[in-house]
Design a protein around this motif. Structure first.
Motif, short mmCIF file in Angstrom:
data_model
loop_
_atom_site.label_atom_id
_atom_site.label_comp_id
_atom_site.label_asym_id
_atom_site.label_seq_id
_atom_site.Cartn_x
_atom_site.Cartn_y
_atom_site.Cartn_z
N LEU A 40 57.27 47.30 24.32
CA LEU A 40 55.82 47.11 24.24
C LEU A 40 55.29 47.56 22.88
O LEU A 40 54.40 46.94 22.31
CB LEU A 40 55.12 47.87 25.37
CG LEU A 40 55.40 47.35 26.79
CD1 LEU A 40 54.77 48.26 27.83
CD2 LEU A 40 54.88 45.91 26.95
N VAL A 52 51.19 51.27 28.74
CA VAL A 52 50.46 50.03 29.03
C VAL A 52 48.95 50.28 28.95
O VAL A 52 48.20 49.52 28.33
CB VAL A 52 50.84 49.53 30.46
CG1 VAL A 52 49.81 48.58 31.02
CG2 VAL A 52 52.22 48.88 30.44
N LEU A 109 54.74 44.49 36.22
CA LEU A 109 55.56 45.71 36.21
C LEU A 109 55.93 46.03 37.64
O LEU A 109 55.05 46.30 38.48
CB LEU A 109 54.76 46.87 35.59
CG LEU A 109 55.51 48.20 35.53
CD1 LEU A 109 56.68 48.12 34.53
CD2 LEU A 109 54.56 49.34 35.13
N GLY A 124 57.87 39.44 31.68
CA GLY A 124 56.85 38.68 30.95
C GLY A 124 57.49 37.46 30.33
O GLY A 124 58.54 36.99 30.79
N MET A 126 51.91 39.93 32.36
CA MET A 126 53.18 40.60 32.64
C MET A 126 53.10 41.29 34.00
O MET A 126 52.02 41.70 34.43
CB MET A 126 53.46 41.65 31.56
CG MET A 126 53.82 41.07 30.21
SD MET A 126 54.16 42.33 28.95
CE MET A 126 52.49 42.81 28.50
N LEU A 155 59.93 45.32 33.79
CA LEU A 155 58.77 44.57 33.29
C LEU A 155 59.21 43.12 33.12
O LEU A 155 60.27 42.85 32.54
CB LEU A 155 58.35 45.14 31.93
CG LEU A 155 57.14 44.46 31.27
CD1 LEU A 155 55.84 44.96 31.90
CD2 LEU A 155 57.11 44.73 29.77
N VAL A 193 48.69 44.01 32.49
CA VAL A 193 49.95 44.11 33.26
C VAL A 193 49.59 44.33 34.72
O VAL A 193 48.81 45.23 35.04
CB VAL A 193 50.81 45.29 32.74
CG1 VAL A 193 52.01 45.52 33.65
CG2 VAL A 193 51.29 45.02 31.31
N ARG A 194 50.16 43.50 35.58
CA ARG A 194 49.93 43.64 37.02
C ARG A 194 51.10 44.41 37.63
O ARG A 194 52.26 44.11 37.32
CB ARG A 194 49.84 42.23 37.64
CG ARG A 194 49.62 42.23 39.14
CD ARG A 194 49.25 40.83 39.62
NE ARG A 194 50.36 39.87 39.52
CZ ARG A 194 51.34 39.74 40.43
NH1 ARG A 194 51.39 40.55 41.47
NH2 ARG A 194 52.29 38.84 40.27
N GLN A 195 50.77 45.40 38.47
CA GLN A 195 51.84 46.15 39.14
C GLN A 195 52.19 45.49 40.46
O GLN A 195 51.29 44.99 41.16
CB GLN A 195 51.34 47.56 39.45
CG GLN A 195 52.00 48.65 38.64
CD GLN A 195 51.45 49.98 39.04
OE1 GLN A 195 50.31 50.30 38.72
NE2 GLN A 195 52.26 50.77 39.73
#
Ligand SMILES: N[C@@H](CCC(=O)N[C@@H](CS)C(=O)NCC(=O)O)C(=O)O
Length: 219
Positions: A70, A19, A3, A55, A1, A53, A26-28
């Motif tokens: 989430l 998270v 963010l 995904g 995912m 977000l 989760v990658r920012q």
């Protein structure tokens, strides 16, 4: 995912809290197209705000909605109490932070410099903030927001308390929680939590960078 958004935003930081507590992958990232109003980003979030977000289910936006999404999709560890009353209490704290605390606090961001501030705005925002904090004081239990476990209520509180800590000394209030002992207990608990401490460090780095860039642009 992915963010979209930086930890500087209290709304992004709230999602990062959930998270990280859930240990999700989760990658920012910065919004595609370079800013929040780019056509690419507006295609994901028509309001052009962070966080969003993205995904396998497509884009989800509005920080509290992302947190609840989430929670439903990845229920372990739980971040909402099991009983309806506890869940209602957690949601009330999150909403109170959004409606009654963050607007006052964020309104003070443009008033930090004593040479350019508008004292009427400062008074209004401080009064608004005080009402918000008084309400929270009645809602919270300690040691975490709702008792012995960290919940989404705490995720909403962490960024608000971070900004309170950072901004209030600029207005002569060095002990912003002096009249709010339960809030103070919750803040002490949260700061001692390693995941929260690392999030607070990320927020501090992001805010310092923002303030440096703002000062450089002003000079
Ligand atoms: N209700 C939204 C608020 C998000 C929000 O206001 N984010 C700010 C950053 S702190 C933003 O994107 N501002 C840009 C704008 O309003 O144009 C949420 O909870 O996600």
């Amino acid at each position: 995912m992915i963010l979209y958004g930086a930890a500087l935003s209290p709304y992004v930081a709230r999602v990062l809290c959930a998270v990280r507590r859930k240990g999700l992958d989760v990658r920012q990232a910065e919004p595609p197209g370079g800013n929040m109003k780019s056509p690419e980003y507006l295609a994901l979030n028509p309001y052009g705000k962070i966080p969003t977000l993205v995904g396998e289910d497509g884009p989800v936006f509005e920080s509290e909605v992302i947190c609840e999404y989430l929670e439903e999709k990845y229920p372990q560890p739980p971040l909402l109490p099991a009983d309806p009353a506890g869940r209602a209490r957690s949601r009330t704290v999150s909403r109170a932070v959004d409606l009654y605390v963050l607007p006052g606090l964020l309104g003070l961001l443009g008033q930090l410099n004593p040479t350019t501030r508008d004292s009427a705005v400062v008074e209004e925002k401080l009064a608004e903030l005080r009402r918000g904090l008084d309400g929270l004081e009645k809602l919270l239990k300690g040691p975490y927001a709702l008792g012995p476990e960290l919940t989404l209520a705490d995720c909403a509180l962490v960024p608000a308390l971070f900004y309170l800590d950072r901004f209030m000394p600029a207005f002569g209030k060095f002990d912003a929680l002096a009249d709010h002992p339960t809030l103070r207990t919750v803040w002490t608990t949260l700061r001692a939590e390693p995941m929260v401490a690392s999030l607070l460090a990320d927020m501090a780095a992001s805010l310092d960078d923002f303030l440096r860039r703002r000062a450089a642009n002003a000079s």
